[in-house]
Design a protein around this motif. Sequence first.
Motif, PDB file in Angstrom:
ATOM      1  N   THR A  92      15.300  43.973  93.221  1.00  0.00           N
ATOM      2  CA  THR A  92      16.769  44.959  93.107  1.00  0.00           C
ATOM      3  C   THR A  92      17.765  44.042  93.314  1.00  0.00           C
ATOM      4  O   THR A  92      18.791  44.108  92.869  1.00  0.00           O
ATOM      5  N   VAL A  95      18.855  41.169  90.697  1.00  0.00           N
ATOM      6  CA  VAL A  95      19.263  41.916  89.522  1.00  0.00           C
ATOM      7  C   VAL A  95      20.795  42.543  89.666  1.00  0.00           C
ATOM      8  O   VAL A  95      21.440  42.536  88.826  1.00  0.00           O
ATOM      9  N   GLY A  99      23.513  40.709  87.756  1.00  0.00           N
ATOM     10  CA  GLY A  99      24.241  41.486  86.909  1.00  0.00           C
ATOM     11  C   GLY A  99      25.733  41.438  87.131  1.00  0.00           C
ATOM     12  O   GLY A  99      26.306  41.695  86.098  1.00  0.00           O
ATOM     13  N   ALA A 147      20.530  49.354  89.469  1.00  0.00           N
ATOM     14  CA  ALA A 147      19.384  48.553  89.713  1.00  0.00           C
ATOM     15  C   ALA A 147      18.606  49.517  90.658  1.00  0.00           C
ATOM     16  O   ALA A 147      17.507  49.524  90.938  1.00  0.00           O
ATOM     17  N   VAL A 198      22.443  44.205  84.460  1.00  0.00           N
ATOM     18  CA  VAL A 198      21.419  44.526  85.402  1.00  0.00           C
ATOM     19  C   VAL A 198      20.084  44.704  84.470  1.00  0.00           C
ATOM     20  O   VAL A 198      19.027  44.128  84.639  1.00  0.00           O
ATOM     21  N   PHE A 201      18.793  41.068  83.508  1.00  0.00           N
ATOM     22  CA  PHE A 201      18.048  40.376  84.533  1.00  0.00           C
ATOM     23  C   PHE A 201      17.136  41.138  84.981  1.00  0.00           C
ATOM     24  O   PHE A 201      15.917  40.262  85.735  1.00  0.00           O
ATOM     25  N   ALA A 202      16.838  42.409  84.771  1.00  0.00           N
ATOM     26  CA  ALA A 202      15.708  43.420  85.382  1.00  0.00           C
ATOM     27  C   ALA A 202      14.490  42.892  84.275  1.00  0.00           C
ATOM     28  O   ALA A 202      13.603  42.639  84.674  1.00  0.00           O
ATOM     29  N   TRP A 205      13.394  39.654  85.132  1.00  0.00           N
ATOM     30  CA  TRP A 205      12.552  39.601  86.756  1.00  0.00           C
ATOM     31  C   TRP A 205      11.510  40.228  86.418  1.00  0.00           C
ATOM     32  O   TRP A 205      10.166  39.397  86.727  1.00  0.00           O
TER      33      TRP A 205
END
Length: 222
Positions: A92, A95, A99, A147, A198, A201-202, A205
């Motif tokens: 969390t 990101v 983000g 996030a 976000v 990148f989430a 991830w």
Amino acid sequence: MKPAQLRIPRHWIVWTVILFALTFALGFAAKWIVALRFESLDASVNGVHSPLLDNVALLLDQLDRPTVVAVILVVEFVILLFVKGWRLALGTVVVTGLGWITTLVVKAVVAQPRPTTAGLTHLLHVNPATLSYPSGHVVFAAALVTALAMVCRGSLSRSIVIVVGAVFVAIVAWSRLYVGVHYGTDVVGGVLNGVAGVLLFAGLWNLVAARVFAGRGRRVAA
């Protein structure tokens, strides 16, 4: 849903592309078409002022300073560490931070100068250092809320985060117009940019976490 993964849309790549496309499209449209900037909005928001509103706006002006962001991310990690475990807490925070940083790319590409404060009746001493579009403050607020919503497993907790977070993002957006350093499109673009960053990148991830943490789990089991 695996323990280390964030809750994201199934077609997250598609949504990421769409949101970033909207972010850039809005930025260039507002840069080329003056009417889309809603230049009078700053003066209207700034016209309703008070010492309390001044203090709130000046406090929120600190929101995108690297030291302030770092403190917020540390607090976010510590809270989630006890609530969700270190893997989700780390994801969390990562990101959220990455983000938020995507705003630097959008700012550089769109290159929208700041609005003038000549029309404001109530000036506050705020000295923005970067370009106008999008609002980095709003990007961070939207990234943080997005996030946190992704880490929620239950629908009730997610709904609470979204509702409270939406109010927070709206207050941050208001504060940027109140001090007169952004156009209306800047804060709208900030929301789009924050969610898009976000989501990007989430998704990355989750791809990495599925391999790294799954591999560790197999080694422990062996």
